[in-house]
Write an enzyme that holds these catalytic residues in place. Structure first.
Site, PDB file in Angstrom:
ATOM      1  N   HIS A  66     -14.620 -26.409 -11.503  1.00  0.00           N
ATOM      2  CA  HIS A  66     -13.765 -25.577 -10.953  1.00  0.00           C
ATOM      3  C   HIS A  66     -13.193 -24.783 -11.824  1.00  0.00           C
ATOM      4  CE1 HIS A  66      -9.538 -25.972 -10.289  1.00  0.00           C
ATOM      5  NE2 HIS A  66      -9.762 -26.754  -8.590  1.00  0.00           N
ATOM      6  N   GLU A  79     -12.353 -32.695  -5.060  1.00  0.00           N
ATOM      7  CA  GLU A  79     -12.948 -33.045  -3.593  1.00  0.00           C
ATOM      8  C   GLU A  79     -14.203 -34.033  -3.340  1.00  0.00           C
ATOM      9  OE1 GLU A  79     -11.767 -31.739  -1.062  1.00  0.00           O
ATOM     10  OE2 GLU A  79     -11.155 -29.135  -2.424  1.00  0.00           O
TER      11      GLU A  79
END
Ligand code: ACO
Length: 375
Positions: free
Chosen positions: A261, A316
């Site tokens: 991320h 996700e």
């Protein structure tokens, strides 16, 4: 006419800071969401995301964002779709992307409403309640099925599932999708939220702001790619193949979907909350065992390959697992993410309007200096 010499563009603006993409520029004050990437913390009005998922529902969280009040029993059913919106949805090609259908629906909805300035929590509530019905209607129309009217006894997320399928979802399924909606509700000044605030700053209405926000979220750099996580799980196939598949993929230099991320250096707190909810489902779906096995292997292999950089599970990963597990087709994932973000977008619209200043940044002029048109 004589030529005048304009100041060299770079000189005119050089003294002012320029940050492509506005990276590092503070463009708003907000009391809504706080993203702490180093510690892996996400707070909505100070409350931890994990606690909100455990103890709240999407309507309670949306109400918290709109009003600042924590009312865990706050009820928000989905709302009927105005006739003009249904006409517009019926006119779309069956191949239209669900995000395009949702953006169109919100725009037409705005034309059917009296949306006076300043925007109100009632307007935010009405729009957030409308959009799931509109997306469910489009999802059915493209399958040759008629839309289902809202059941006002149901809260927003079970109501959306009912309008999508025509059946009542079991409690575990509804809870899992509700958790997904909560973790998607707000994430600071991301691109779509900023777009909503820019539109609001002109004193435009809340439907215009959310229409623009959906347009911003549609881009692949923002909307996320949970469907790629699903594809990855399909490729792995079974838990026994996880170790070999992950090691091969990383050795080939591929990126593992659902890991890493830009902001979070720790385990994404949204992924942790969704994993917990998925594990608590009564009828644990087959995909969950596979997802957990692949995650364990992936975290181990990524730590070996990149000891210098924390590559942890991102939102996700379990978003994909939950969305697939509740039976949504991958092409509905981006628009479902947009539904969840309605609470945050509309809360930012209210916050922007509450202390409004037209958002109008400057640009460095890089064209030619002042000159005469050719004779
Ligand atoms: N799998 C394998 N290696 C990875 C991964 C991954 N998922 N993510 C980063 N790396 C490696 C990179 O290859 C790079 O290695 P190198 O220095 O040897 O080239 C190193 O880690 C640093 O990567 P960056 O590109 O600098 O990380 P960045 O912060 O720019 O990227 C991103 C973040 C785009 C999310 C990245 O981790 C990625 O591509 N992940 C996979 C896709 C994904 O899950 N996307 C959803 C993100 S969540 C969201 O956006 C809401």
């Amino acid at each position: 006419m004589t030529d005048t010499v304009a100041p060299a563009p770079a000189e005119a603006t050089a003294a002012r800071p320029y940050s492509p993409g506005l990276e590092g520029i503070v463009a708003a004050e907000t009391a809504l969401g706080y993203v702490d990437g180093e510690a892996g913390r996400l707070l909505y009005r100070g409350y931890r995301i994990g606690d909100l998922v455990e103890r709240g529902t999407y309507p309670a969280v949306a109400n918290l964002l709109w009003t600042g009040e924590w009312e865990p029993r706050h009820h928000l059913p989905t709302a009927p779709v105005p006739a003009a919106v249904l006409t517009a949805l019926r006119a779309l090609p069956l191949t239209a992307k669900p995000m395009d259908a949702l953006r169109t629906a919100v725009s037409v909805w705005g034309a059917t409403q009296q949306l006076d300035w300043p925007p109100t929590p009632e307007q935010a509530r009405a729009l957030t309640a409308f959009s799931p019905s509109a997306l469910a209607a489009f999802a059915r129309l493209r399958q040759g099925l008629e839309p289902v009217d809202p059941d006002l006894a149901l809260d927003l997320v079970p109501g959306f599932l009912y309008q999508l399928t025509g059946n009542f979802a079991d409690a575990g399924t509804a809870r899992a999708l509700d958790a997904y909606f909560i973790v998607g509700a707000e994430h600071g000044l991301n691109a779509s939220t900023f777009a909503a605030r820019v539109i609001t700053s002109t004193r435009s209405d809340i439907a215009s702001a959310v229409t623009g926000a959906i347009g911003a979220m549609k881009g692949p750099l923002h909307g996320g790619a949970p469907s790629e996580v699903v594809e990855q799980l399909h490729k792995v196939g079974t838990p026994e193949h996880a170790e070999a598949w992950v090691r091969d993929a990383v050795a080939r230099g591929e990126r593992l979907m659902g890991f890493g991320h830009r902001v979070y250096r720790a385990y994404d707190p949204r992924a942790a909350a969704l994993r917990k909810v998925a594990e608590a489902m009564d009828n644990k779906p087959d995909w969950l065992e596979l997802a957990i096995k692949v995650e364990d292997v992936a975290l181990r292999v990524l730590a070996e390959k990149h000891p210098e950089r924390a590559l942890k599970t991102n939102v996700e990963y379990y978003a994909a697992a939950v969305l697939q597990g509740v039976g949504l087709t991958p092409d509905l994932f981006p628009a479902t993410f947009a539904l969840s973000r309605h609470a945050g977008w509309t809360a930012h619209v209210l916050e922007q309007a509450g202390a409004n200043r037209l958002i109008r940044p400057d640009a460095i002029y890089t064209g030619p200096p002042e000159r005469n048109l050719p004779a």
